[in-house]
Write an enzyme that holds these catalytic residues in place. Structure first.
Site, PDB file in Angstrom:
ATOM      1  N   GLY A  10       0.821  -1.209   0.000  1.00 43.41           N
ATOM      2  CA  GLY A  10       0.000   0.000   0.000  1.00 43.41           C
ATOM      3  C   GLY A  10       0.858   1.263   0.000  1.00 43.41           C
ATOM      4  N   ASP A  58      -5.362 -12.847   2.671  1.00 43.70           N
ATOM      5  CA  ASP A  58      -6.138 -11.991   3.558  1.00 43.70           C
ATOM      6  C   ASP A  58      -5.732 -12.296   5.001  1.00 43.70           C
ATOM      7  OD1 ASP A  58      -8.165 -10.876   5.207  1.00 43.70           O
ATOM      8  OD2 ASP A  58      -9.539 -10.876   3.504  1.00 43.70           O
ATOM      9  N   PHE A  80       0.079  -2.070   8.731  1.00 45.44           N
ATOM     10  CA  PHE A  80      -0.607  -1.061   7.920  1.00 45.44           C
ATOM     11  C   PHE A  80      -1.915  -1.590   7.345  1.00 45.44           C
ATOM     12  CE2 PHE A  80       3.937   0.060   7.248  1.00 45.44           C
ATOM     13  CZ  PHE A  80       3.909   1.396   7.578  1.00 45.44           C
ATOM     14  N   LYS A  84      -9.521   2.072   4.480  1.00 43.19           N
ATOM     15  CA  LYS A  84      -9.294   3.426   5.020  1.00 43.19           C
ATOM     16  C   LYS A  84     -10.197   4.513   4.457  1.00 43.19           C
ATOM     17  CE  LYS A  84      -5.964   4.721   1.512  1.00 43.19           C
ATOM     18  NZ  LYS A  84      -4.789   5.479   1.154  1.00 43.19           N
ATOM     19  N   SER A 124      -4.598   6.953  13.563  1.00 45.90           N
ATOM     20  CA  SER A 124      -4.938   8.110  12.743  1.00 45.90           C
ATOM     21  C   SER A 124      -5.375   9.273  13.615  1.00 45.90           C
ATOM     22  CB  SER A 124      -6.088   7.707  11.819  1.00 45.90           C
ATOM     23  OG  SER A 124      -6.677   8.832  11.222  1.00 45.90           O
ATOM     24  N   TYR A 147     -14.981   3.953  10.088  1.00 48.58           N
ATOM     25  CA  TYR A 147     -13.529   3.836   9.920  1.00 48.58           C
ATOM     26  C   TYR A 147     -12.802   4.339  11.171  1.00 48.58           C
ATOM     27  CZ  TYR A 147      -8.783   5.151   8.741  1.00 48.58           C
ATOM     28  OH  TYR A 147      -7.424   5.309   8.782  1.00 48.58           O
ATOM     29  N   LYS A 151     -10.275   2.472  14.339  1.00 47.99           N
ATOM     30  CA  LYS A 151      -8.968   2.884  14.871  1.00 47.99           C
ATOM     31  C   LYS A 151      -9.037   3.048  16.395  1.00 47.99           C
ATOM     32  CE  LYS A 151      -6.725   2.941  10.978  1.00 47.99           C
ATOM     33  NZ  LYS A 151      -5.801   1.841  10.662  1.00 47.99           N
ATOM     34  N   PHE A 176      -1.361  12.207  10.701  1.00 48.07           N
ATOM     35  CA  PHE A 176      -2.221  13.285  10.224  1.00 48.07           C
ATOM     36  C   PHE A 176      -2.453  13.058   8.719  1.00 48.07           C
ATOM     37  CE2 PHE A 176      -3.565  15.811  13.787  1.00 48.07           C
ATOM     38  CZ  PHE A 176      -3.019  15.031  14.778  1.00 48.07           C
ATOM     39  N   ASN A 196     -10.564  10.178  -2.940  1.00 47.57           N
ATOM     40  CA  ASN A 196     -11.300  10.797  -1.839  1.00 47.57           C
ATOM     41  C   ASN A 196     -10.526  11.966  -1.261  1.00 47.57           C
ATOM     42  OD1 ASN A 196     -13.374   8.745  -1.677  1.00 47.57           O
ATOM     43  ND2 ASN A 196     -11.775   7.395  -0.881  1.00 47.57           N
TER      44      ASN A 196
HETATM   45  P1  NAD Z   1      -3.446   1.547   1.475  1.00 48.08           P
HETATM   46  O1  NAD Z   1      -4.837   1.138   1.190  1.00 48.08           O
HETATM   47  O2  NAD Z   1      -2.637   2.125   0.382  1.00 48.08           O
HETATM   48  O3  NAD Z   1      -2.618   0.322   2.102  1.00 48.08           O
HETATM   49  C1  NAD Z   1      -3.214  -0.672   2.896  1.00 48.08           C
HETATM   50  C2  NAD Z   1      -2.787  -2.019   2.338  1.00 48.08           C
HETATM   51  O4  NAD Z   1      -3.377  -3.046   3.146  1.00 48.08           O
HETATM   52  C3  NAD Z   1      -3.248  -2.262   0.902  1.00 48.08           C
HETATM   53  O5  NAD Z   1      -2.148  -2.655   0.107  1.00 48.08           O
HETATM   54  C4  NAD Z   1      -4.290  -3.362   1.029  1.00 48.08           C
HETATM   55  O6  NAD Z   1      -4.309  -4.212  -0.117  1.00 48.08           O
HETATM   56  C5  NAD Z   1      -3.844  -4.076   2.293  1.00 48.08           C
HETATM   57  N1  NAD Z   1      -4.927  -4.791   2.996  1.00 48.08           N
HETATM   58  C6  NAD Z   1      -6.142  -4.310   3.354  1.00 48.08           C
HETATM   59  N2  NAD Z   1      -6.852  -5.256   3.984  1.00 48.08           N
HETATM   60  C7  NAD Z   1      -6.079  -6.375   4.039  1.00 48.08           C
HETATM   61  C8  NAD Z   1      -6.253  -7.679   4.545  1.00 48.08           C
HETATM   62  N3  NAD Z   1      -7.410  -8.053   5.125  1.00 48.08           N
HETATM   63  N4  NAD Z   1      -5.244  -8.577   4.438  1.00 48.08           N
HETATM   64  C9  NAD Z   1      -4.075  -8.222   3.831  1.00 48.08           C
HETATM   65  N5  NAD Z   1      -3.853  -6.992   3.324  1.00 48.08           N
HETATM   66  C10 NAD Z   1      -4.839  -6.074   3.413  1.00 48.08           C
HETATM   67  O7  NAD Z   1      -3.522   2.572   2.708  1.00 48.08           O
HETATM   68  P2  NAD Z   1      -2.394   3.514   3.306  1.00 48.08           P
HETATM   69  O8  NAD Z   1      -2.742   4.909   2.971  1.00 48.08           O
HETATM   70  O9  NAD Z   1      -1.044   3.010   2.995  1.00 48.08           O
HETATM   71  O10 NAD Z   1      -2.706   3.336   4.859  1.00 48.08           O
HETATM   72  C11 NAD Z   1      -2.036   2.368   5.644  1.00 48.08           C
HETATM   73  C12 NAD Z   1      -2.613   2.385   7.039  1.00 48.08           C
HETATM   74  O11 NAD Z   1      -2.509   3.694   7.583  1.00 48.08           O
HETATM   75  C13 NAD Z   1      -4.100   2.009   7.115  1.00 48.08           C
HETATM   76  O12 NAD Z   1      -4.314   1.233   8.262  1.00 48.08           O
HETATM   77  C14 NAD Z   1      -4.787   3.354   7.242  1.00 48.08           C
HETATM   78  O13 NAD Z   1      -6.019   3.257   7.916  1.00 48.08           O
HETATM   79  C15 NAD Z   1      -3.770   4.137   8.049  1.00 48.08           C
HETATM   80  N6  NAD Z   1      -3.879   5.586   7.853  1.00 48.08           N
HETATM   81  C16 NAD Z   1      -3.828   6.092   6.599  1.00 48.08           C
HETATM   82  C17 NAD Z   1      -3.964   7.465   6.410  1.00 48.08           C
HETATM   83  C18 NAD Z   1      -3.974   8.051   5.018  1.00 48.08           C
HETATM   84  O14 NAD Z   1      -4.487   9.167   4.859  1.00 48.08           O
HETATM   85  N7  NAD Z   1      -3.429   7.402   4.000  1.00 48.08           N
HETATM   86  C19 NAD Z   1      -4.099   8.312   7.519  1.00 48.08           C
HETATM   87  C20 NAD Z   1      -4.122   7.748   8.799  1.00 48.08           C
HETATM   88  C21 NAD Z   1      -4.005   6.377   8.952  1.00 48.08           C
HETATM   89  C1  WQD Z   2      -8.392  17.480   3.191  1.00 45.91           C
HETATM   90  C2  WQD Z   2      -9.086  18.811   2.983  1.00 45.91           C
HETATM   91  C3  WQD Z   2     -11.426  18.615   2.527  1.00 45.91           C
HETATM   92  C4  WQD Z   2     -10.941  16.613  -1.358  1.00 45.91           C
HETATM   93  C5  WQD Z   2      -8.979  11.912   5.587  1.00 45.91           C
HETATM   94  C6  WQD Z   2      -9.616  11.022   6.616  1.00 45.91           C
HETATM   95  C7  WQD Z   2      -8.696  10.856   7.801  1.00 45.91           C
HETATM   96  C8  WQD Z   2      -7.310  10.383   7.341  1.00 45.91           C
HETATM   97  C9  WQD Z   2      -6.766  11.193   6.209  1.00 45.91           C
HETATM   98  C10 WQD Z   2      -7.104   8.022   7.532  1.00 45.91           C
HETATM   99  C11 WQD Z   2     -10.460  18.903   3.658  1.00 45.91           C
HETATM  100  C12 WQD Z   2     -10.696  19.199   1.326  1.00 45.91           C
HETATM  101  C13 WQD Z   2     -10.714  17.228  -0.141  1.00 45.91           C
HETATM  102  C14 WQD Z   2     -11.482  17.376  -2.426  1.00 45.91           C
HETATM  103  C15 WQD Z   2     -11.506  19.308  -0.986  1.00 45.91           C
HETATM  104  N1  WQD Z   2      -7.338   9.053   6.843  1.00 45.91           N
HETATM  105  N2  WQD Z   2     -10.996  18.559   0.033  1.00 45.91           N
HETATM  106  N3  WQD Z   2     -11.744  18.696  -2.200  1.00 45.91           N
HETATM  107  O1  WQD Z   2     -10.590  14.596   5.346  1.00 45.91           O
HETATM  108  O2  WQD Z   2      -8.523  15.597   6.415  1.00 45.91           O
HETATM  109  O3  WQD Z   2      -8.709  13.171   6.199  1.00 45.91           O
HETATM  110  O4  WQD Z   2      -7.751  11.335   5.166  1.00 45.91           O
HETATM  111  O5  WQD Z   2      -7.017   7.892   8.723  1.00 45.91           O
HETATM  112  O6  WQD Z   2      -9.299   9.929   8.656  1.00 45.91           O
HETATM  113  O7  WQD Z   2     -10.837  11.624   7.044  1.00 45.91           O
HETATM  114  O8  WQD Z   2      -8.339  14.515   4.158  1.00 45.91           O
HETATM  115  O9  WQD Z   2      -7.549  14.847   1.866  1.00 45.91           O
HETATM  116  O10 WQD Z   2      -9.945  14.105   2.241  1.00 45.91           O
HETATM  117  O11 WQD Z   2      -9.291  16.426   2.836  1.00 45.91           O
HETATM  118  O12 WQD Z   2     -11.782  20.509  -0.852  1.00 45.91           O
HETATM  119  O13 WQD Z   2     -11.733  16.870  -3.545  1.00 45.91           O
HETATM  120  O14 WQD Z   2      -9.330  18.982   1.591  1.00 45.91           O
HETATM  121  O15 WQD Z   2     -12.693  19.209   2.693  1.00 45.91           O
HETATM  122  O16 WQD Z   2     -10.615  20.225   4.113  1.00 45.91           O
HETATM  123  P1  WQD Z   2      -9.153  14.549   5.576  1.00 45.91           P
HETATM  124  P2  WQD Z   2      -8.771  14.897   2.702  1.00 45.91           P
END
Ligand code: NAD
Ligand code: WQD
Length: 337
Positions: A10, A58, A80, A84, A124, A147, A151, A176, A196
Site C-alpha cells: 500500500g 487476507d 498497515f 481506510k 490516525s 472507519y 482505529k 495526520f 477521496n
Molecule cells: P493503502 O490502502 O494504500 O494500504 C493498505 C494495504 O493493506 C493495501 O495494500 C491493502 O491491499 C492491504 N490490505 C487491506 N486489507 C487487508 C487484509 N485483510 N489482508 C491483507 N492486506 C490487506 O492505505 P495507506 O494509505 O497506505 O494506509 C495504511 C494504514 O494507515 C491504514 O491502516 C490506514 O487506515 C492508516 N492511515 C492512513 C492514512 C492516510 O491518509 N493514508 C491516515 C491515517 C491512517
Molecule cells: C483534506 C481537505 C477537505 C478533497 C482523511 C480522513 C482521515 C485520514 C486522512 C485516515 C479537507 C478538502 C478534499 C477534495 C476538498 N485518513 N478537500 N476537495 O478529510 O482531512 O482526512 O484522510 O485515517 O481519517 O478523514 O483529508 O484529503 O480528504 O481532505 O476541498 O476533492 O481537503 O474538505 O478540508 P481529511 P482529505
C-alpha cells in the site's frame, strides 16, 4: 530486525519498506492487494535492490497467518493493512469492522504464539474526533464514522492486550494527512477510482484525468475559509515508523502513543497553489458545498514524537507537491496492472 510489514504494497507501507531495507532491516510483506497492485513489489525490488518475500493472502485468515509465522522468522510487525475510506466505511460498516479488527486479531494471535513482542500500529488523527486542533496524545479518543471507530477500537484492544501481556511493546502512531511520494517518482499513492483525498485529486486534475478540483466549502472559520490540515510527507511518516521501531526495543512501558504530523496547517487553497507552483501553471477549481463530516482545522502537536522518538518531519508542502507531481507525471494511471 526481520520485520513483517502488513499492507506493505500500500501507499504508506511501500514507502516504509524502502526505508527499512535502507536501514539494514530484512522485510517480509503480507498483502491481499485489496487496495494495491502486485506490481508495487517489482518497483520496491528495483528501488531496494533486494528480493522481497511476499505473502499474498487476507490477514483475517488465521491459518494462513499462523503458517506465515511458522515459515518466516519475525522480530517485529508493522501493521498497515486495513481499509481506510471514510465514506465507504459509512456504507459498509460491517466490512470495515471485520477487516480492520480481524486483521489485528489474527496478527496479534500469531505474534503471541511465536513470541513476537513488537508491533507498530497505523492509527490516525481521526481518533481525536471533532477535536483535532493542536491535538496532543492525552486527548480523549472518539470517532465520527465507522472507519474512525475501527482505529479507536484497535487502539483499545492493543492496550488491553498489553495489560494482560506486559512483555509486549506496542507503538500507536496517529498519522495526520500523509501526502507526497518517493523522490524517485517510481512509487506513490495510487487511489482506485475517484480519489477521496485532496492531494491525489489535485494531481489527477494536473495530469488531465479530472476536469477541476471541487473545494469543499470556503466559509470555515480559517485563514481563507477553506479547511486546514496537517499534511506530512510520506517519507517523513515512513521515517517515524523506523524511529518507533527503535524506541520499542528500549521502552519500559508496554504502549507508546505518538502523533506523526508537522504541527503546521495548510488550507485547501494554499495546497492547490503549492501544487500549481510544482506544475508551473494554474489548475481549475470550483467552490462547492462543505463535505459532510469534515472538521475546519486539524493539526498535530508533534512534540511528544519529536522528544521521545528523536524524529521530526522536515519536508515542506512544496516538497510534497513536487514529489507527488513527479510520481503522477511518470505514472499518469498509477501502477501497471
Ligand atoms: P493503502 O490502502 O494504500 O494500504 C493498505 C494495504 O493493506 C493495501 O495494500 C491493502 O491491499 C492491504 N490490505 C487491506 N486489507 C487487508 C487484509 N485483510 N489482508 C491483507 N492486506 C490487506 O492505505 P495507506 O494509505 O497506505 O494506509 C495504511 C494504514 O494507515 C491504514 O491502516 C490506514 O487506515 C492508516 N492511515 C492512513 C492514512 C492516510 O491518509 N493514508 C491516515 C491515517 C491512517
Ligand atoms: C483534506 C481537505 C477537505 C478533497 C482523511 C480522513 C482521515 C485520514 C486522512 C485516515 C479537507 C478538502 C478534499 C477534495 C476538498 N485518513 N478537500 N476537495 O478529510 O482531512 O482526512 O484522510 O485515517 O481519517 O478523514 O483529508 O484529503 O480528504 O481532505 O476541498 O476533492 O481537503 O474538505 O478540508 P481529511 P482529505
Amino acid at each position: 530486525m526481520r520485520v513483517l510489514v502488513s499492507g506493505g504494497a500500500g501507499y504508506i507501507g511501500s514507502h516504509t519498506v524502502v526505508q527499512l531495507v535502507a536501514a539494514g532491516h530484512q522485510v517480509v510483506i503480507v498483502d491481499n492487494f485489496a487496495n494495491s497492485k502486485p506490481s508495487v513489489v517489482n518497483r520496491l525490488e528495483a528501488l531496494t535492490g533486494e528480493h522481497l518475500p511476499v505473502h499474498a493472502f487476507d490477514l483475517r485468515d488465521r491459518d494462513k497467518t499462523e503458517h506465515l509465522f511458522t515459515q518466516e522468522h519475525i522480530d517485529a510487525v508493522i501493521h498497515f493493512a486495513g481499509l481506510k475510506a471514510v465514506g465507504e466505511s459509512v456504507e459498509l460498516p460491517l466490512e470495515y469492522y471485520e477487516n480492520n479488527l480481524g486483521t489485528t486479531f489474527s496478527l496479534v494471535r500469531a505474534m503471541q504464539r511465536h513470541g513476537v513482542d513488537k508491533l507498530v500500529f497505523s492509527s490516525s488523527a481521526t481518533v481525536y474526533g471533532l477535536d483535532q486542533e493542536a491535538a496532543t496524545e492525552d486527548r480523549p479518543t472518539s470517532a465520527t464514522n465507522p472507519y474512525g471507530w475501527t482505529k479507536v477500537m484497535q487502539e483499545q484492544i492493543l492496550r488491553d492486550i498489553a495489560v494482560a501481556n506486559p512483555s509486549m511493546r506496542f507503538a500507536l502512531l496517529r498519522y495526520f494527512n500523509p501526502v507526497g511520494a518517493h523522490a524517485s517518482g517510481t512509487i506513490g499513492e495510487d487511489p482506485q477510482g475517484i480519489p477521496n483525498n485532496l492531494v491525489p485529486y489535485i494531481a489527477q486534475v494536473a495530469v488531465g484525468r479530472r476536469e477541476y478540483l471541487s473545494v469543499y466549502g470556503d466559509d470555515y472559520p480559517t485563514r481563507d475559509g477553506t479547511g486546514e490540515r496537517d499534511y506530512i510527507h510520506v517519507d517523513d511518516l515512513a521515517a517515524g515508523h523506523l524511529a518507533a521501531l527503535t524506541r520499542l526495543t528500549t521502552m519500559d512501558e508496554p504502549v507508546g502513543v505518538w502523533n506523526l504530523g508537522t504541527g503546521q496547517s495548510t488550507s485547501v487553497l494554499e495546497m492547490l497553489h503549492a501544487f500549481e507552483r510544482a506544475v508551473g501553471h494554474e489548475l481549475p477549481h470550483r467552490i462547492v458545498d462543505r463535505r459532510v463530516g469534515d472538521v475546519a482545522v486539524s493539526y498535530a502537536d508533534p512534540g511528544k514524537a519529536n522528544a521521545e522518538l528523536g524524529w521530526r518531519a522536515s519536508r515542506t508542502v512544496d516538497d510534497m507537491c513536487v514529489d507527488t507531481w513527479r510520481w503522477q507525471q511518470a505514472n499518469p494511471h498509477g501502477f501497471p496492472d
